[in-house]
Design a protein around this motif. Sequence first.
Motif, short mmCIF file in Angstrom:
data_model
loop_
_atom_site.label_atom_id
_atom_site.label_comp_id
_atom_site.label_asym_id
_atom_site.label_seq_id
_atom_site.Cartn_x
_atom_site.Cartn_y
_atom_site.Cartn_z
N GLU A 35 19.32 4.29 -6.67
CA GLU A 35 19.11 2.99 -6.05
C GLU A 35 18.36 3.20 -4.72
N VAL A 36 17.49 2.28 -4.37
CA VAL A 36 16.73 2.39 -3.12
C VAL A 36 17.59 1.85 -1.99
N THR A 37 18.16 2.77 -1.23
CA THR A 37 18.98 2.43 -0.06
C THR A 37 18.54 3.30 1.10
N ALA A 38 18.90 2.89 2.31
CA ALA A 38 18.58 3.70 3.48
C ALA A 38 19.21 5.08 3.38
N ALA A 39 20.43 5.16 2.85
CA ALA A 39 21.10 6.46 2.71
C ALA A 39 20.37 7.38 1.73
N ASN A 40 19.88 6.82 0.62
CA ASN A 40 19.16 7.64 -0.36
C ASN A 40 17.76 8.03 0.09
N LEU A 41 17.15 7.22 0.96
CA LEU A 41 15.82 7.53 1.49
C LEU A 41 15.86 8.48 2.68
N LYS A 42 16.98 8.53 3.38
CA LYS A 42 17.07 9.27 4.63
C LYS A 42 16.58 10.70 4.46
N GLY A 43 15.67 11.10 5.35
CA GLY A 43 15.12 12.44 5.32
C GLY A 43 13.62 12.41 5.55
N THR A 44 12.99 13.57 5.37
CA THR A 44 11.55 13.71 5.56
C THR A 44 10.90 14.02 4.22
N TRP A 45 9.86 13.27 3.91
CA TRP A 45 9.16 13.35 2.63
C TRP A 45 7.70 13.67 2.89
N GLU A 46 7.15 14.64 2.14
CA GLU A 46 5.75 15.04 2.32
C GLU A 46 4.94 14.73 1.07
N LEU A 47 3.76 14.15 1.26
CA LEU A 47 2.87 13.83 0.16
C LEU A 47 2.50 15.08 -0.61
N CYS A 48 2.57 15.03 -1.94
CA CYS A 48 2.20 16.20 -2.75
C CYS A 48 1.32 15.85 -3.95
N HIS A 49 1.16 14.56 -4.28
CA HIS A 49 0.31 14.19 -5.41
C HIS A 49 -0.11 12.73 -5.27
N VAL A 50 -1.35 12.43 -5.66
CA VAL A 50 -1.83 11.06 -5.69
C VAL A 50 -2.52 10.80 -7.02
N LYS A 51 -2.32 9.58 -7.51
CA LYS A 51 -2.93 9.18 -8.77
C LYS A 51 -3.29 7.70 -8.65
N GLY A 52 -4.47 7.34 -9.10
CA GLY A 52 -4.83 5.94 -9.06
C GLY A 52 -6.32 5.72 -9.04
N SER A 53 -6.72 4.64 -8.37
CA SER A 53 -8.13 4.30 -8.28
C SER A 53 -8.39 3.62 -6.94
N ALA A 54 -9.65 3.66 -6.54
CA ALA A 54 -10.06 3.04 -5.28
C ALA A 54 -11.56 2.82 -5.32
N LEU A 55 -12.06 2.10 -4.35
CA LEU A 55 -13.50 1.89 -4.22
C LEU A 55 -14.06 2.92 -3.26
N ASP A 56 -15.21 3.54 -3.63
CA ASP A 56 -15.84 4.48 -2.71
C ASP A 56 -16.69 3.70 -1.71
N ASP A 57 -17.42 4.41 -0.85
CA ASP A 57 -18.23 3.76 0.19
C ASP A 57 -19.30 2.84 -0.38
N ASP A 58 -19.74 3.10 -1.63
CA ASP A 58 -20.77 2.28 -2.26
C ASP A 58 -20.17 1.14 -3.09
N GLY A 59 -18.85 0.99 -3.07
CA GLY A 59 -18.19 -0.06 -3.82
C GLY A 59 -17.95 0.28 -5.29
N LYS A 60 -18.20 1.53 -5.68
CA LYS A 60 -17.94 1.96 -7.06
C LYS A 60 -16.49 2.40 -7.18
#
Length: 164
Positions: A35-60
Amino acid sequence: MNKKYFWSLLTFMMVVMMGVGFASCSKDDEDNGKEVTAANLKGTWELCHVKGSALDDDGKRITFDRDITSALADLAWLDETDFIDYVRYEFGQNNEFTCYINYGSGFTDSFQTKYTISGRKIIIEEYIDQEQFTVELLTNTQLVIHSIDTEEGYDVHATFKRIK
């Protein structure tokens, strides 16, 4: 054995097996960790993977699915993107949220604010706006959040590992 008894027994066994099959599948499909609670989130988390999509500088539209480390190639790729940095998130006491950013020489930049939880959403209070993340998975060691911004054109699933 009488045919009526045989068909009744066979029907009963099929109904039981179907019930067990449905019951065993439903929990697996909906299991998104704790469950998403403050107690379960407490701590330090570091980014290790990204997945998805976005627009580049040219809008592609670009798509990506990559691990993130402090390696120069990863930091260079992140530097080219406008939608994500190499970050650590710290969820502390009294709903305090700190974001640490690494631009290549360690986690030298940071900002601190408050956060709230609404269901599976984490709402980060910012100076003018709010940033919302949907928690897709939360375990003792892993946090996966989904962030989407139609104005900026990104749709990102970010995986974090707990480091403290």
